[in-house]
Design a protein around this motif. Structure first.
Motif, PDB file in Angstrom:
ATOM      1  N   SER A 157     -22.433  -2.092  31.383  1.00 29.96           N
ATOM      2  CA  SER A 157     -22.781  -0.732  30.959  1.00 29.96           C
ATOM      3  C   SER A 157     -22.547  -0.607  29.467  1.00 29.96           C
ATOM      4  CB  SER A 157     -21.933   0.290  31.739  1.00 29.96           C
ATOM      5  OG  SER A 157     -20.547   0.085  31.490  1.00 29.96           O
ATOM      6  N   ASN A 158     -22.969   0.548  28.945  1.00 28.00           N
ATOM      7  CA  ASN A 158     -22.746   0.891  27.528  1.00 28.00           C
ATOM      8  C   ASN A 158     -23.282  -0.188  26.594  1.00 28.00           C
ATOM      9  OD1 ASN A 158     -21.395   3.141  28.522  1.00 28.00           O
ATOM     10  ND2 ASN A 158     -19.377   2.200  28.360  1.00 28.00           N
ATOM     11  N   VAL A 159     -24.492  -0.657  26.838  1.00 24.83           N
ATOM     12  CA  VAL A 159     -25.099  -1.668  25.977  1.00 24.83           C
ATOM     13  C   VAL A 159     -25.622  -0.993  24.714  1.00 24.83           C
ATOM     14  CG1 VAL A 159     -26.878  -3.422  25.794  1.00 24.83           C
ATOM     15  CG2 VAL A 159     -25.703  -3.055  27.982  1.00 24.83           C
ATOM     16  N   ILE A 160     -25.173  -1.484  23.566  1.00 25.04           N
ATOM     17  CA  ILE A 160     -25.604  -0.932  22.269  1.00 25.04           C
ATOM     18  C   ILE A 160     -26.255  -2.061  21.483  1.00 25.04           C
ATOM     19  CG2 ILE A 160     -24.865   0.131  20.109  1.00 25.04           C
ATOM     20  CD1 ILE A 160     -22.530   1.362  21.630  1.00 25.04           C
ATOM     21  N   SER A 169     -23.511  -5.141  15.107  1.00 25.11           N
ATOM     22  CA  SER A 169     -23.043  -3.870  15.663  1.00 25.11           C
ATOM     23  C   SER A 169     -23.284  -3.769  17.165  1.00 25.11           C
ATOM     24  CB  SER A 169     -23.761  -2.702  14.966  1.00 25.11           C
ATOM     25  OG  SER A 169     -25.174  -2.814  15.149  1.00 25.11           O
ATOM     26  N   GLY A 170     -23.742  -4.855  17.801  1.00 24.76           N
ATOM     27  CA  GLY A 170     -24.003  -4.804  19.232  1.00 24.76           C
ATOM     28  C   GLY A 170     -22.721  -4.807  20.050  1.00 24.76           C
ATOM     29  N   SER A 171     -22.769  -4.201  21.249  1.00 22.18           N
ATOM     30  CA  SER A 171     -21.606  -4.207  22.131  1.00 22.18           C
ATOM     31  C   SER A 171     -22.044  -3.887  23.553  1.00 22.18           C
ATOM     32  CB  SER A 171     -20.569  -3.181  21.681  1.00 22.18           C
ATOM     33  OG  SER A 171     -21.084  -1.855  21.802  1.00 22.18           O
ATOM     34  N   PHE A 172     -21.181  -4.226  24.548  1.00 13.27           N
ATOM     35  CA  PHE A 172     -21.400  -3.829  25.931  1.00 13.27           C
ATOM     36  C   PHE A 172     -20.075  -3.927  26.670  1.00 13.27           C
ATOM     37  CE2 PHE A 172     -22.723  -8.277  25.521  1.00 13.27           C
ATOM     38  CZ  PHE A 172     -21.851  -8.911  26.395  1.00 13.27           C
ATOM     39  N   PHE A 199     -16.802  -5.903  24.832  1.00  9.83           N
ATOM     40  CA  PHE A 199     -17.143  -6.893  23.804  1.00  9.83           C
ATOM     41  C   PHE A 199     -17.897  -6.163  22.705  1.00  9.83           C
ATOM     42  CE2 PHE A 199     -16.557  -9.247  27.678  1.00  9.83           C
ATOM     43  CZ  PHE A 199     -15.837 -10.378  27.277  1.00  9.83           C
ATOM     44  N   THR A 200     -17.399  -6.285  21.469  1.00 12.25           N
ATOM     45  CA  THR A 200     -17.996  -5.603  20.312  1.00 12.25           C
ATOM     46  C   THR A 200     -18.269  -6.610  19.227  1.00 12.25           C
ATOM     47  OG1 THR A 200     -15.799  -5.118  19.410  1.00 12.25           O
ATOM     48  CG2 THR A 200     -16.765  -3.469  20.876  1.00 12.25           C
ATOM     49  N   GLY A 201     -18.924  -6.100  18.129  1.00 10.92           N
ATOM     50  CA  GLY A 201     -19.214  -6.954  16.982  1.00 10.92           C
ATOM     51  C   GLY A 201     -20.197  -8.052  17.310  1.00 10.92           C
ATOM     52  N   LEU A 202     -21.151  -7.766  18.186  1.00  7.55           N
ATOM     53  CA  LEU A 202     -22.094  -8.791  18.632  1.00  7.55           C
ATOM     54  C   LEU A 202     -23.363  -8.750  17.806  1.00  7.55           C
ATOM     55  CD1 LEU A 202     -21.751  -8.290  22.492  1.00  7.55           C
ATOM     56  CD2 LEU A 202     -20.481  -9.873  21.016  1.00  7.55           C
ATOM     57  N   SER A 203     -23.867  -9.928  17.484  1.00 11.74           N
ATOM     58  CA  SER A 203     -25.174 -10.053  16.853  1.00 11.74           C
ATOM     59  C   SER A 203     -26.224 -10.200  17.937  1.00 11.74           C
ATOM     60  CB  SER A 203     -25.195 -11.266  15.919  1.00 11.74           C
ATOM     61  OG  SER A 203     -24.949 -12.447  16.662  1.00 11.74           O
ATOM     62  N   GLN A 204     -27.499 -10.216  17.522  1.00 13.73           N
ATOM     63  CA  GLN A 204     -28.560 -10.364  18.506  1.00 13.73           C
ATOM     64  C   GLN A 204     -28.449 -11.726  19.197  1.00 13.73           C
ATOM     65  OE1 GLN A 204     -32.482 -10.787  17.035  1.00 13.73           O
ATOM     66  NE2 GLN A 204     -31.911 -11.847  15.168  1.00 13.73           N
ATOM     67  N   GLY A 205     -28.890 -11.799  20.479  1.00 15.35           N
ATOM     68  CA  GLY A 205     -28.835 -13.053  21.214  1.00 15.35           C
ATOM     69  C   GLY A 205     -28.615 -12.808  22.695  1.00 15.35           C
TER      70      GLY A 205
END
Length: 1003
Positions: A157-160, A169-172, A199-205
């Motif tokens: 949930s909460n996929v950004i 800035s990605g997170s989930f 999990f925060t601070g994620l790049s695309q992928g």
């Protein structure tokens, strides 16, 4: 050129040489990558032979018993490319000669093994089949492998998404449930775990996500709106103004990694890069237009970014896809069988497709680098191979033995002849073989003869002294009789003996005296008693046994009675029965009505036929007579209905000493009835017994009706007589008619009798006639012009009325018309009528003298109404056909005179003419169905031809009376325009003529 999104599908286990290019099929839908292969046996498998099995009670399926052990799944080890499962099934068969094979269906693949050990299974239900090789008997059962521990699950949930192409800035959020808390979470395929699911601070992928509970049980994420179908959580890439997106597909095997991409809304000339620096131009797939691809090598497993640069704007689209290892280690075995009861078998394992070096094990514990296993006994072995990068594979192989085995067959002994045989066959071991049937004395021959019935143990011994045994039985084959007795009933000859025979040689014969035999095994119509039955087979072997047929007799009866008294129904009969087969039925009316009780009450005096019948239908009979004190029985008769005015005499029995009492206390033996009522007479005889009889007398009224008064009719008139008022009943006229009316047309006296409820009354009527006037104007007639006719209707003292209202007894006719008169004399009238026509003498005209062409015919018609005709040659018809030169005359005559006329006809030779239609409709309706020319001349050598639009001859005839019906060779020709040609010789000129034209065929 722009193009739409093109779907791709992967080819499983494809081997990709370095530098090669793969074209993917574009017709089966989008395919994602499997992050985890959940079917352990299909890809990489680890077997743990030390796993403990939960044993279940043995089950028996026919002659085969199964002992079953099941190992629950307690561990699922995630390796990044597969899940290693430790469930298992262990099945052992017994109770049948064997040996056995064991089969289990995993997925859609059937695995077969000489041992019932199947490790490395995921949780689920498995169908296991066990086969006895020696007998071919098969049994199957379903075994369930379950999880040892509760299973966890995970949701996302909460996929950004990231807010820029290179942002972080990605997170989930991952949330665990079920299983055994606490949970650990991983987004790198299980390499590292954390207790925090955010999990925060994620790049695309794409992020391979796993959850693990306190028992080590794992679960992977399922798909949702921002998750790929292969179970990876993906942050969405910001396209940065791109025209479209890219789909990339990666596979890897043996260290050679390749990737193929298809693009959406791209054009030829766009370029592709894996590092964002070095770009190569995208190439259009020649097999699938509008599909662009590239090929590169040297990339290992992981998440790989890709870049596509727009050839026009230079804008770059960035996306990410995983590279998945997709190899299957192949195994090949070279085995050496073990000698009988020796441990000298070997297995050589040859592995391929994996990453060397390999290690090998046959017990799941002890691994070795050498691919040979020696010193093995016979049996099944599960060989496990592991390569340098952790890939696993397991496969079953077998080491057979070389022990001898024996198979024996027998022929049974003929009863008491000691001629049974045993034939033994050897297999395996080391020849030559020796054979024995007592375990002591051996012989080289495999045949044993002259044997009595009994159980024998056949033993085979090979050159090395190894043995094999088989037990079999020789039967004596003596005749065995089984009789079935049908006892007699009611002392009848309906007993039966049915014989069933075993052993011996068919066909059998059967006898009751040992002399006379029959082929039927049933003896019928036998009396009760003792019998000796004999059986003889095809070899004249005989045997006998004694049987007894017993009888089930009918019951024996006696009766006890009580007589009826003084005309009362108070007699009784009691039936006493001894013997017979229960239940019994009792009857006193000769078996018409039966009951279960033996007592009959309320009976009148008389004779009774007693019958007692048992369950076998056996009956005992007796006649019983019930007496009664003397009584007097009589009857006054049936109830009756009298007609009004009638009387009835009622008579009782006129016997001296009898006493009589009527309902009105009169005491005479008879009574005269003249009124309606109920009449009763009681008679008492000399014994004091009384008897009464009653009769009801009713009265019916006589029918009341009228058929009218006497009447006088005019001659020729009829009178319809009806009944007034309308009543029902039976009608009878004096004429014999039975209707409720009568037609009268002659004088006389007529009567009608009407009967109602048996009572009849009669009425009559007198009918007389007076004369009517006579009128006769004559038959319809025709007058000539100027003639008149006098019509006369004269009668004495009559009154006249003509059609024009005139009242004279005569009328003069001078014009055509219908004439009528009504004549009335003394109230009787008569009418008459006549039709009068007028005509002239015949008016005719044949026509002017004329000249015709040869072959022409002239038809003249001089028909005139009501006339006769006479031509110059005596012909008398009104129509005349002229075909020759000459003077033609006719006389036409009728009642008013005659007329005459004539015509002169000449003939000359004219030019030949053909009358040819320009269209015809061959639809078989009898109208214009044939195309046929008609000639007005004398000609010869005639020929008609018809051609279609392509010049093909469709019809030809030399017969002038034969035309074309629109067909060619019985084939209907299409509608259209056809060309005709006529060739003929003109007899007048002698010239050959040719004419042509067109005709239209209409359908």
């Amino acid at each position: 050129m722009t193009f739409a999104f093109t779907r791709i599908s992967l080819i499983k286990d494809a081997k990709v040489p370095k530098g090669s290019t793969i074209y993917f099929s574009a017709k089966y839908g989008c395919v994602g990558f499997l992050a985890i292969f959940v079917c352990c046996l299909f890809f990489t498998t680890q077997v743990k032979s030390q796993k403990l099995f939960n044993n279940f009670p043995s089950i028996s399926l026919g002659a085969i018993s199964l002992s079953i052990g099941v190992a629950s799944v307690s561990s699922e080890i995630f390796t990044g490319s597969s899940v290693i499962c430790d469930g298992g099934i262990n099945v052992t068969a017994s109770g049948s000669p064997g040996p056995f094979t064991y089969s289990v269906t995993i997925g859609n693949i059937l695995y077969t093994s000489p041992i019932g050990y199947f490790p490395g299974l995921v949780a689920g239900s498995y169908s296991v089949e066990v086969t006895d090789i020696s007998s071919g008997q098969k049994v199957d059962t379903t075994i369930t492998v379950s999880y040892k521990f509760p299973q966890p699950s995970v949701t996302v949930s909460n996929v950004i998404s990231v807010n820029s192409c290179d942002g972080t800035s990605g997170s989930f959020l991952l949330t665990g449930s079920g299983g055994t808390p606490p949970y650990l979470y991983s987004i790198d395929g299980g390499t590292t775990f954390t207790s925090n699911g955010l999990f925060t601070g994620l790049s695309q992928g794409l992020y391979p996500t796993i959850i693990k509970d306190a028992k080590g049980q794992i679960a992977q994420i399922g798909p949702n709106s921002s998750i790929s179908i292969n179970g990876y959580v993906s942050t969405n890439c910001v396209t940065c103004g791109c025209r479209g997106t890219v789909n990339t597909s990666f596979t890897a095997c043996l260290g050679q990694w390749s990737m193929v991409a298809t693009a959406f809304s791209y054009i030829s000339g766009d370029s592709f890069s894996l590092d964002g620096v070095h770009y190569i131009q995208m190439i259009e797939n020649p097999a699938y237009p509008d599909v662009y691809y590239y090929d590169t090598t040297g990339y290992g497993p992981g998440v790989q970014q890709s870049y596509i640069k727009d050839v026009i704007s230079g804008i770059v689209t960035i996306s990410a896809q995983p590279i998945i290892k997709y190899c299957y280690i192949g195994l090949n075995f070279v085995n050496t069988n073990a000698d009988c009861q020796q441990n000298d078998g070997t297995i050589i394992v040859n592995a391929s497709n994996g990453v060397p070096p390999y290690t090998y094990t046959i017990d799941g514990i002890n691994y070795q680098t050498v691919n040979t296993f020696s010193g093995l006994s016979s049996g099944a072995y599960f060989v496990l191979v592991k390569d340098a990068v952790g890939g696993f594979v397991s496969q079953e192989t077998y080491v057979s033995n070389n022990c001898p085995s024996v198979t024996a067959s027998e022929t049974d002994e003929t009863c008491g002849q000691k001629n049974g045989t045993i034939t033994a066959t050897g297999n395996g071991g080391t020849i030559p073989y020796t054979f024995s049937i007592d375990g002591i004395n051996f012989q080289s021959s495999n045949q044993f003869n002259g044997l009595a019935s009994g159980i024998y143990i056949v033993t085979l011994k090979d050159l090395n002294g190894f043995t094999s045994t088989q037990s079999l039985t020789i039967n004596n084959n003596c005749l065995l009789i089984t009789p079935v007795i049908g006892n007699t009933t009611c002392s009848n000859s309906n007993g039966t003996i049915t014989l069933t025979v075993q052993n011996g040689q068919i066909p059998y014969q059967y006898s009751l005296d040992g002399i006379n035999y029959q082929t039927n095994n049933v003896f019928s119509n036998l009396l009760a008693g003792g019998y000796t039955v004999w059986v003889k087979d095809a070899n004249s072997m005989t045997t006998s046994c004694k049987v007894t047929i017993t009888d089930d007799p009918a019951p024996i009866i006696t009766t006890t009675t009580t007589d009826a008294s003084c005309n009362n129904t108070n007699g009784t009969i009691a039936i006493n029965a001894i013997g017979g087969s229960s239940p019994l039925e009792f009857s006193i009316d000769n078996g018409i009505n039966n009951q279960g009780s033996n007592s009959f009450n309320g009976l009148d005096s008389g004779s009774y036929q007693v019958i007692v019948k048992d369950a076998n239908g056996c009956a005992a009979r007796s006649t019983v007579q019930l007496a009664a004190l003397p009584t007097t029985k009589f009857s006054l008769g049936n109830d009756t209905t009298l007609c009004t005015g009638a009387t009835l005499q009622l008579n009782g029995p006129n016997v001296a000493g009898y006493q009589y009492l009527w309902q009105d206390n009169s005491t005479k033996p008879n009574y005269l009835v003249s009124t309606p009522g109920i009449w009763t007479l009681t008679v008492i005889n000399q014994f004091g017994c009384s008897f009464a009889s009653t009769v009801t007398v009713n009265y019916s009224p006589l029918p009341v009706f009228s058929i009218g008064n006497d009447t006088i009719l005019c001659s020729g008139k009829e009178l319809l007589v009806k009944v007034y008022p309308a009543i029902t009943g039976n009608f009878l006229w004096s004429s014999g008619g039975t209707d409720n009316y009568l037609d009268i047309n002659s004088p006389g006296i007529y009567w009608l009798q009407v009967t109602q409820n048996g009572c009849a009354s009669k009425q009559s009527i007198s009918v007389s006639y007076k004369n009517s006037p006579t009128v006769n104007l004559g038959r319809d007639t025709t007058l000539c012009e100027g003639q008149t006719m006098l019509l006369d209707a004269t009668n004495p003292n009559a009154i006249y009325s003509w059609q024009d209202g005139s009242s004279s007894p005569t009328f003069t006719v001078n014009s055509p018309g219908m004439y009528s008169v009504l004549v009335d004399e003394n109230g009787c009238d008569t009418s008459g009528k006549i039709k009068i026509n007028y005509t002239t003498k015949p008016i005719i005209q044949i026509g002017q003298d004329t000249t015709l062409c040869v072959t022409q015919k002239l038809t003249v018609n001089v028909e005139f109404p009501n006339s006769s005709y006479t031509w110059q040659d005596g012909t008398t018809s009104p129509q005349y056909d002229i075909t020759q030169e000459g003077m033609y005359k006719v006389e036409v005559t009728n009642n008013c005179g005659d007329s005459r006329d004539s015509i002169l006809v000449k003939y000359e030779n004219c030019a030949c003419k053909f009358l040819i239609p320009n269209a015809f409709t061959p639809n078989r309706d009898g109208k214009n169905d044939i195309f046929q020319p008609t000639a007005i001349c004398l000609f010869s050598n005639y020929q008609l031809k018809v051609f279609n639009r392509w010049g093909q001859l469709v019809f030809s005839s030399k017969n002038v009376s034969q035309g074309w019906n629109g067909e060619m060779g019985n084939q209907i020709q299409p509608a259209g325009t056809y060309v005709w040609e006529i060739i003929y010789t003109d007899n007048l000129t002698g010239k050959i003529m040719n004419k042509n034209g067109t005709v239209v065929l209409i359908r």
